[in-house]
Design a protein around this motif. Sequence first.
Motif, mmCIF file in Angstrom:
data_model
loop_
_atom_site.group_PDB
_atom_site.id
_atom_site.type_symbol
_atom_site.label_atom_id
_atom_site.label_comp_id
_atom_site.label_asym_id
_atom_site.label_seq_id
_atom_site.Cartn_x
_atom_site.Cartn_y
_atom_site.Cartn_z
ATOM 1 N N GLN A 207 0.865 -1.055 -0.049
ATOM 2 C CA GLN A 207 -0.092 -0.048 0.241
ATOM 3 C C GLN A 207 0.824 1.259 0.066
ATOM 4 N N ILE A 208 0.597 2.245 -1.057
ATOM 5 C CA ILE A 208 1.084 3.402 -0.912
ATOM 6 C C ILE A 208 0.213 4.625 -0.565
ATOM 7 N N PHE A 209 0.410 5.514 0.317
ATOM 8 C CA PHE A 209 -0.445 6.509 0.847
ATOM 9 C C PHE A 209 0.125 7.829 0.189
ATOM 10 N N VAL A 210 -0.839 8.775 -0.278
ATOM 11 C CA VAL A 210 -0.447 10.003 -0.491
ATOM 12 C C VAL A 210 -1.516 10.985 -0.127
ATOM 13 N N ASP A 211 -0.806 11.867 0.502
ATOM 14 C CA ASP A 211 -2.161 12.935 1.118
ATOM 15 C C ASP A 211 -1.517 14.472 0.639
ATOM 16 N N LEU A 212 -2.208 14.915 -0.253
ATOM 17 C CA LEU A 212 -2.366 16.223 -0.950
ATOM 18 C C LEU A 212 -2.237 17.572 -0.211
ATOM 19 N N HIS A 213 -3.292 17.357 0.858
ATOM 20 C CA HIS A 213 -3.686 18.364 1.592
ATOM 21 C C HIS A 213 -4.241 19.806 0.756
#
Length: 409
Positions: A377-383
Amino acid sequence: MQAVSTIHVKEVKGGNFLTPKGFLAAGVEAGVKNDKKDVGIIISEVPANCAAVYTTNQFQAAPIKVSKESIAKEGLIQAVIVNSGCANACTGEQGLQDAYETRSLVAQKFNIKEHLIAVASTGVIGVNLPMEKIADGIKQLNPGNEQENAVAFQTAILTTDTMMKTSCFTAEINGHTVTMGGTAKGSGMIHPNMATMLAFITTDANVDQSGLQAALSEITETSFNQITVDGDTSTNDTVFVLANGKADHESLTPEHDDWPVFVELLAMTCESLAKQIARDGEGATKLIEVEVKGAVNDLDARMIAKQIVGSSLVKTAVYGADANWGRIISALGQTKTAVNTENVDISIGSIEMLKGSVPLTFSEEAALEYLQKDFIQIFVDLHNGDSSGKAWGCDLSYDYIKINASYRS
């Protein structure tokens, strides 16, 4: 589309596309492929409301044209005939006539009206169907409702797949138990919209055809259209949903109180099959899930997730168990969506690697251990907002080249 808590939907362990009431199937060896089952059929005991989505590739194969025509007549389908080993795509007028003949042969064999029959093919492009073998295979079909019938059909639709894909879920709708099952094939040339994939979903729900079509079209965007293996799309890709009403409840429409439950049932079935296709990518050793949150809207989140999971550099890094988050941010930067480059978080599993676009110190040993697992799993938060989206793919191994370098031989 309104969603509902998955507490209403339960997985049926050991279930398959024949678990819903009123469906039969068969698969036989007709000689289209060497020593393998290659012709299969699904039959509903009664005509079923049918929804379908198709590849957006401009070169749509003859079977798609015939199936579209069948469904357009009444919105009903009672049988789906499938062959593997030959796509019957880019085969001109002869290919179209062969698809019509296939439909006609099934109509004669099972005493079903031609417009109630859909046709699907998968395999090599640009080769005409060996109609004598197809005809012989149709003659051999003897559909049943046992596990062996399900396995025979599932085997008959495979090409470079290494495993059968199946799912089954159930829910209480309008006071009745409704079951939905599905099966699919797909391993390479997977890159929405859609992929070299066929999916067949059956349900005993009594559901309005136009509502069913709208639900499938929308759910496809967050399931089958969110998987990628190699960046290529094909000519035959189709998803069929057959709803035969055998659960015997009142007709479901988008206005019904239990419509969200049915939508969740369909969404879980489609997502399950989509993830199994991604996991079985040609030469794959790992399933990759990318989740993007903090996007301006859901579409942006889904597109960014798909960009990352489709990156060859990300895929090879996962194959090599290399925690190279720079490849993830590089793929993110290639999207057409505006990104606040000063405030991005990236994690692989639970290991934070980038916070507010500033690199973090992390354990390479822990990252290596995690990346050696078969689900990454890869998690990205762009905010940037409150929206999120997911996409699924697989790693890129040496075997992918071996498989595709010799596909026709």
